[in-house]
Motif scaffolding. Structure first.
Motif, PDB file in Angstrom:
ATOM      1  N   LEU A 128       0.837  -1.204   0.000  1.00 32.21           N
ATOM      2  CA  LEU A 128       0.000   0.000   0.000  1.00 32.21           C
ATOM      3  C   LEU A 128       0.866   1.245   0.000  1.00 32.21           C
ATOM      4  N   GLY A 129       0.356   2.289  -0.685  1.00 30.85           N
ATOM      5  CA  GLY A 129       1.066   3.554  -0.751  1.00 30.85           C
ATOM      6  C   GLY A 129       0.640   4.519   0.335  1.00 30.85           C
ATOM      7  N   ARG A 130       1.153   5.743   0.259  1.00 31.69           N
ATOM      8  CA  ARG A 130       0.924   6.751   1.294  1.00 31.69           C
ATOM      9  C   ARG A 130      -0.526   7.200   1.387  1.00 31.69           C
ATOM     10  N   GLU A 131      -1.276   7.038   0.302  1.00 26.05           N
ATOM     11  CA  GLU A 131      -2.691   7.397   0.308  1.00 26.05           C
ATOM     12  C   GLU A 131      -3.579   6.162   0.440  1.00 26.05           C
ATOM     13  N   ALA A 132      -2.999   5.081   0.951  1.00 29.34           N
ATOM     14  CA  ALA A 132      -3.695   3.805   1.117  1.00 29.34           C
ATOM     15  C   ALA A 132      -4.126   3.211  -0.214  1.00 29.34           C
ATOM     16  N   GLU A 133      -3.488   3.650  -1.303  1.00 23.62           N
ATOM     17  CA  GLU A 133      -3.744   3.039  -2.599  1.00 23.62           C
ATOM     18  C   GLU A 133      -2.897   1.782  -2.730  1.00 23.62           C
ATOM     19  N   GLU A 134      -3.335   0.853  -3.572  1.00 23.28           N
ATOM     20  CA  GLU A 134      -2.559  -0.358  -3.790  1.00 23.28           C
ATOM     21  C   GLU A 134      -1.479  -0.106  -4.831  1.00 23.28           C
ATOM     22  N   LEU A 135      -0.246  -0.273  -4.420  1.00 25.39           N
ATOM     23  CA  LEU A 135       0.879  -0.156  -5.346  1.00 25.39           C
ATOM     24  C   LEU A 135       1.125  -1.476  -6.060  1.00 25.39           C
ATOM     25  N   ALA A 136       0.775  -2.576  -5.399  1.00 22.66           N
ATOM     26  CA  ALA A 136       0.946  -3.895  -5.998  1.00 22.66           C
ATOM     27  C   ALA A 136       0.066  -4.886  -5.252  1.00 22.66           C
ATOM     28  N   ARG A 137      -0.458  -5.835  -5.999  1.00 16.44           N
ATOM     29  CA  ARG A 137      -1.197  -6.967  -5.422  1.00 16.44           C
ATOM     30  C   ARG A 137      -0.896  -8.167  -6.307  1.00 16.44           C
ATOM     31  N   GLU A 138      -0.135  -9.104  -5.771  1.00 17.62           N
ATOM     32  CA  GLU A 138       0.323 -10.241  -6.563  1.00 17.62           C
ATOM     33  C   GLU A 138       0.033 -11.553  -5.835  1.00 17.62           C
ATOM     34  N   GLY A 139      -0.584 -12.471  -6.536  1.00 13.75           N
ATOM     35  CA  GLY A 139      -0.766 -13.806  -5.990  1.00 13.75           C
ATOM     36  C   GLY A 139       0.573 -14.525  -5.905  1.00 13.75           C
ATOM     37  N   PHE A 140       0.728 -15.399  -4.929  1.00 16.11           N
ATOM     38  CA  PHE A 140       2.011 -16.075  -4.746  1.00 16.11           C
ATOM     39  C   PHE A 140       1.801 -17.455  -4.143  1.00 16.11           C
ATOM     40  N   GLU A 141       2.796 -18.312  -4.368  1.00 14.13           N
ATOM     41  CA  GLU A 141       2.841 -19.630  -3.738  1.00 14.13           C
ATOM     42  C   GLU A 141       4.050 -19.728  -2.809  1.00 14.13           C
ATOM     43  N   GLY A 162      -2.524  -8.168   8.850  1.00 18.35           N
ATOM     44  CA  GLY A 162      -3.180  -8.093   7.552  1.00 18.35           C
ATOM     45  C   GLY A 162      -3.555  -6.674   7.177  1.00 18.35           C
ATOM     46  N   ASP A 163      -4.517  -6.543   6.288  1.00 16.36           N
ATOM     47  CA  ASP A 163      -4.909  -5.249   5.735  1.00 16.36           C
ATOM     48  C   ASP A 163      -5.405  -4.302   6.828  1.00 16.36           C
ATOM     49  N   PRO A 164      -4.727  -3.182   7.049  1.00 17.39           N
ATOM     50  CA  PRO A 164      -5.174  -2.248   8.091  1.00 17.39           C
ATOM     51  C   PRO A 164      -6.459  -1.516   7.713  1.00 17.39           C
ATOM     52  N   TYR A 165      -6.862  -1.609   6.445  1.00 18.09           N
ATOM     53  CA  TYR A 165      -8.076  -0.927   5.981  1.00 18.09           C
ATOM     54  C   TYR A 165      -9.168  -1.911   5.598  1.00 18.09           C
ATOM     55  N   LYS A 211      -7.209   4.378 -10.905  1.00 20.93           N
ATOM     56  CA  LYS A 211      -7.120   5.757 -11.404  1.00 20.93           C
ATOM     57  C   LYS A 211      -8.274   6.615 -10.889  1.00 20.93           C
ATOM     58  N   LEU A 212      -9.387   5.970 -10.541  1.00 20.59           N
ATOM     59  CA  LEU A 212     -10.547   6.682 -10.006  1.00 20.59           C
ATOM     60  C   LEU A 212     -10.523   6.754  -8.482  1.00 20.59           C
ATOM     61  N   GLY A 213      -9.437   6.258  -7.890  1.00 15.54           N
ATOM     62  CA  GLY A 213      -9.343   6.276  -6.433  1.00 15.54           C
ATOM     63  C   GLY A 213     -10.125   5.163  -5.775  1.00 15.54           C
ATOM     64  N   TRP A 225     -15.045  -3.083  -2.430  1.00 14.34           N
ATOM     65  CA  TRP A 225     -14.314  -1.882  -2.814  1.00 14.34           C
ATOM     66  C   TRP A 225     -14.243  -0.874  -1.664  1.00 14.34           C
ATOM     67  N   ARG A 226     -13.266  -0.005  -1.770  1.00  8.80           N
ATOM     68  CA  ARG A 226     -13.143   1.148  -0.871  1.00  8.80           C
ATOM     69  C   ARG A 226     -12.436   2.251  -1.653  1.00  8.80           C
ATOM     70  N   ARG A 227     -12.506   3.426  -1.117  1.00  8.12           N
ATOM     71  CA  ARG A 227     -11.774   4.544  -1.711  1.00  8.12           C
ATOM     72  C   ARG A 227     -10.369   4.617  -1.132  1.00  8.12           C
ATOM     73  N   THR A 228      -9.487   5.288  -1.829  1.00  9.06           N
ATOM     74  CA  THR A 228      -8.222   5.662  -1.219  1.00  9.06           C
ATOM     75  C   THR A 228      -8.505   6.774  -0.210  1.00  9.06           C
ATOM     76  N   HIS A 229      -7.510   7.226   0.535  1.00 12.07           N
ATOM     77  CA  HIS A 229      -7.681   8.195   1.623  1.00 12.07           C
ATOM     78  C   HIS A 229      -8.722   7.711   2.634  1.00 12.07           C
ATOM     79  N   PRO A 230      -8.738   6.421   3.027  1.00 17.11           N
ATOM     80  CA  PRO A 230      -9.793   5.938   3.897  1.00 17.11           C
ATOM     81  C   PRO A 230      -9.794   6.576   5.266  1.00 17.11           C
ATOM     82  N   THR A 231      -8.643   7.112   5.722  1.00 16.92           N
ATOM     83  CA  THR A 231      -8.614   7.714   7.054  1.00 16.92           C
ATOM     84  C   THR A 231      -9.366   9.037   7.108  1.00 16.92           C
ATOM     85  N   SER A 232      -9.717   9.563   5.939  1.00 18.57           N
ATOM     86  CA  SER A 232     -10.433  10.836   5.920  1.00 18.57           C
ATOM     87  C   SER A 232     -11.932  10.648   5.848  1.00 18.57           C
ATOM     88  N   ASP A 233     -12.408   9.357   5.837  1.00 16.99           N
ATOM     89  CA  ASP A 233     -13.846   9.098   5.763  1.00 16.99           C
ATOM     90  C   ASP A 233     -14.548   9.596   7.024  1.00 16.99           C
TER      91      ASP A 233
END
Length: 233
Positions: A128-141, A162-165, A211-213, A225-233
């Protein structure tokens, strides 16, 4: 594996070797079994891979040609599966300055300064990035412990819980008025891609939603789904 202040987390060499050796051998064994049943299977209209089955059946009584053909077809099929498996395997390279994620011919890099937190979501690695956006999400084994240790060794913030949001996500329902812009249409299209198992469209539509946040995740084929900037909700 540690080298020059970097950590590379990938499938163990023994596992890759077992795949490259085991799948062709298993395929050859299956081909040999198929030879014994080829005549009967060739008469069944619903049998998949009918072409190879009919080829084996056509030479079933011609030894050693029948055995050679069946072993070759099975071995090649196993090699193809091993190649696909190798291309799908995730390799994570971690340094103090960035993270590189490589899967086959696809490579992406995330700068350390952009990363707010790293965690495991089921069988997916998420940055996750500074605005709680996903920078990467990759499946793994890969082993989750190996990933955790690699990121912690280079000072990345690891979220063990796990996911703080996670509690910010809501289930997507069509025509949700809270969705911005064309997000609803993109989620509809992504839902269809999930039904069909179209990985390319699933990934590309996730990027369009970002791109739409909008951050999206799925459980089975249900989208949340959720928006980015979740701490400002």
């Amino acid at each position: 594996m540690y080298r020059r202040n970097e950590t590379v987390v990938s499938e163990p060499a023994w596992a890759m070797g077992l795949m490259w050796l085991g799948l062709p051998l298993a395929g050859a064994g299956l081909g040999w079994l198929l030879q014994a049943l080829a005549g009967w299977l060739a008469e069944l209209p619903w049998v998949p891979f009918k072409g190879p089955v009919e080829l084996i059946a056509s030479v079933a009584d011609n030894e050693p040609v029948a055995t050679i053909v069946s072993l070759a077809i099975g071995g090649v099929a196993g090699l193809v599966l091993a190649f696909i498996g190798a291309m799908e395997a995730l390799v994570v390279r971690i340094t103090d300055g960035d993270v590189t994620l490589r899967r086959g011919d696809s490579t992406s890099m995330v700068n350390r300064s952009a990363v707010q937190t790293v965690f495991i979501d089921g069988k997916q690695l998420v940055l996750l990035g500074r605005e709680a956006e996903e920078l990467a999400r990759e499946g793994f084994e890969l082993g989750a412990d190996r990933l955790r240790d690699g990121f912690l060794a280079h000072g990345y913030p690891w979220a063990a819980a796990g996911d703080p949001y996670r509690d910010k996500f809501r289930r997507w329902v069509p025509e949700d008025p809270e969705l911005p812009g064309s997000a609803d249409a993109l989620l509809k299209a992504r839902g269809k891609a999930l039904e069909k198992g179209n990985k390319t469209d699933i990934t590309e539509l996730r990027a369009e939603l970002a791109k739409l946040g909008v951050v999206v995740r799925e459980e089975e084929k249900r989208q949340y789904w959720r928006r980015t900037h979740p701490t400002s909700d």
